[in-house]
Design an enzyme around this catalytic site. Structure first.
Site, PDB file in Angstrom:
ATOM      1  CG  PHE A   6      -1.879   1.196   1.164  1.00 19.14           C
ATOM      2  CD1 PHE A   6      -3.031   1.133   0.391  1.00 19.14           C
ATOM      3  CD2 PHE A   6      -1.610   2.376   1.854  1.00 19.14           C
ATOM      4  CE1 PHE A   6      -3.900   2.226   0.318  1.00 19.14           C
ATOM      5  CE2 PHE A   6      -2.470   3.462   1.778  1.00 19.14           C
ATOM      6  CZ  PHE A   6      -3.620   3.386   1.015  1.00 19.14           C
ATOM      7  CG  ASP A  29       5.454   3.649   1.853  1.00 19.47           C
ATOM      8  OD1 ASP A  29       5.440   4.287   2.928  1.00 19.47           O
ATOM      9  OD2 ASP A  29       4.463   3.556   1.108  1.00 19.47           O
ATOM     10  CE  LYS A  87      -1.174   5.688   7.682  1.00 21.69           C
ATOM     11  NZ  LYS A  87      -0.781   5.067   6.432  1.00 21.69           N
TER      12      LYS A  87
HETATM   13  C1  PLP Z   1      -1.016   5.318   4.972  1.00 19.01           C
HETATM   14  C2  PLP Z   1       0.047   4.931   4.028  1.00 19.01           C
HETATM   15  C3  PLP Z   1       0.274   5.634   2.836  1.00 19.01           C
HETATM   16  C4  PLP Z   1      -0.621   6.750   2.386  1.00 19.01           C
HETATM   17  O1  PLP Z   1      -0.622   7.826   3.252  1.00 19.01           O
HETATM   18  P1  PLP Z   1      -1.772   8.966   3.144  1.00 19.01           P
HETATM   19  O2  PLP Z   1      -1.315  10.009   4.097  1.00 19.01           O
HETATM   20  O3  PLP Z   1      -3.063   8.323   3.521  1.00 19.01           O
HETATM   21  O4  PLP Z   1      -1.785   9.429   1.734  1.00 19.01           O
HETATM   22  C5  PLP Z   1       1.328   5.263   2.047  1.00 19.01           C
HETATM   23  N1  PLP Z   1       2.126   4.240   2.397  1.00 19.01           N
HETATM   24  C6  PLP Z   1       1.949   3.535   3.530  1.00 19.01           C
HETATM   25  C7  PLP Z   1       2.885   2.420   3.873  1.00 19.01           C
HETATM   26  C8  PLP Z   1       0.893   3.848   4.376  1.00 19.01           C
HETATM   27  O5  PLP Z   1       0.683   3.127   5.487  1.00 19.01           O
END
Ligand code: PLP
Length: 399
Positions: A138, A223, A252
């Protein structure tokens, strides 16, 4: 407004993109949040790994108040001190040399994709633009990030996606090797697939990925939107694995709840961005940076919070293993690192989540059948114990 009216007006006025629990949260302090009806909850979701210092940490609140009185926003056509100070802090505590600021995880992913493509264009021969990511990953919801994401359920209905992404099985180095082409410029990974059900990559795999990237002149993009900012017991999760990326994304937990994202890179890679190549109106805005500075300062103070995160993470994991023994017919796996912990069930977890909610415990369900625990890093043993009591009761009822 009473809860019923708020829910009605929400469905009337707000786009229907979220499956929400029917509670209205009004106030939070530390591990606790209160509903508008006064009901108290222990929050083991923490804004989905956002509220790392708990709700309304006084240091963050005061930093915001001070900054709000001084300056809320200036354009990136000028300098502002909080932005530079935050960039310096991030660089001093990571592999990176330079930082780009944005407002969310998805935007950080977009920035990483653009930088990887630009780097390849300026430094590698041939037209190399493909980025390999993993199935079940994700990376966000914007079109580029969505294309990087390896889950059809998020992509369905939004085709055509951005070209140039290949998705391969997670934690499998042979399959990754076979997916390389003469167009590949980068590999993008989560160290722990968080939204995908808290799935951990093995240390050997991560080492092999780093080596593969080096050998083939590929960039490694990590990420760390969810795993960063202390979540795994280290400031960044890559520190657990003896590797460093070329590019890393954060969001986050970075601002304790104030929207901010960041894309960090080495000088070698970052130098492919020139004035005009990328930008953001709000990126690195003083108020967001003030929140992030206060967050980082608090997080790094004597390492107390990181230490607590490791201890409480181990405590939680161990206790959940205990529950697994007791309810082995419904709990198929327990795994995690630091305070990012998943419990995989043989059933859908929504009924359990709802039942916990009724009893004042906020936990989260991801990937359909995985209970995810991502509490503030300041969570204490007695709070974990209370959550476990409730969970035990709920399991007893469902099994
Ligand atoms: C939550 C998340 C995103 C996206 O972040 P948003 O602030 O919702 O756009 C991207 N990568 C990872 C691993 C995430 O947990």
């Amino acid at each position: 407004m009473e809860v019923k009216k708020i829910l009605e007006e929400s469905s009337h006025y707000v786009m229907n993109t979220y499956k929400r629990s029917p509670i209205v949260l009004r106030k939070g302090r530390g591990m606790k949040v209160w509903g508008s009806d006064g009901k108290e909850y222990l929050d083991f979701v923490g804004g989905i790994a956002v509220n790392i210092l708990g709700h309304c940490h006084p240091k963050v609140v005061v930093a915001l108040q001070k900054q709000a009185q001084r300056l809320l926003h200036v354009s990136n056509l000028y300098y502002s001190e909080p932005q530079i100070k935050l960039a310096k802090m991030l660089v001093e505590h990571s592999f990176a040399d330079k930082v780009f600021f944005c407002n969310s995880g998805a935007e950080a992913t977009e920035a990483a994709i653009k930088l990887a493509r630009k780097y390849a264009k300026e430094n590698l021969s041939g037209h190399r633009f493909e980025i390999i990511t993993t199935l079940n990953s994700f990376h966000g919801r914007t079109m580029g990030a969505l294309s990087a994401t390896g889950q059809l359920k998020f992509q369905k209905g939004f085709e055509p996606l951005l070209p140039g992404f290949t998705h391969v099985e997670f934690d499998n180095i042979d399959i990754l090797k076979r997916a390389l082409t003469d167009k590949t410029c980068a590999v993008m990974l989560e160290l722990i697939q968080a939204e995908g059900g808290v799935k951990l990559a093995s240390p050997e795999y991560l080492k092999n990925v780093r080596e593969l990237c080096d050998k083939n002149k590929l960039l490694l993009i990590l990420d760390e939107v969810q795993t960063g900012m202390g979540r795994t017991g280290r400031l960044f999760a890559y520190e657990n694995y003896d590797i460093t990326p070329d590019i890393m994304t954060l969001a986050k937990g970075l601002g304790s709840g104030v929207p901010i994202g960041a894309m960090l890179a080495t000088d070698k890679v970052a130098s492919s961005f020139h004035p005009g190549d990328h930008g953001s109106t709000f990126g690195g805005n003083p108020i967001a940076c003030a929140a992030a500075i206060a967050t980082l300062e608090t997080l790094l103070e004597d390492g107390i919070i990181l230490d607590q995160c490791r201890r409480m993470g181990a405590y939680l994991l161990n206790a959940l293993h205990g529950l697994k023994k007791e309810y082995s017919n419904v709990i198929s796996d327990v795994r995690g690192k630091g305070l990012l912990v998943g419990m995989e069930l043989t059933m859908e977890c929504t009924p359990l989540v709802n039942s916990c909610l009724e009893q004042g415990i906020i936990i989260n369900c991801t990937a359909g059948n995985v209970l995810r625990f991502a509490p503030p890093l300041i969570v204490q043993e007695k709070e974990i114990d209370h959550m476990l009591d409730v969970l035990d009761n709920v399991f007893a009822r469902f099994v």
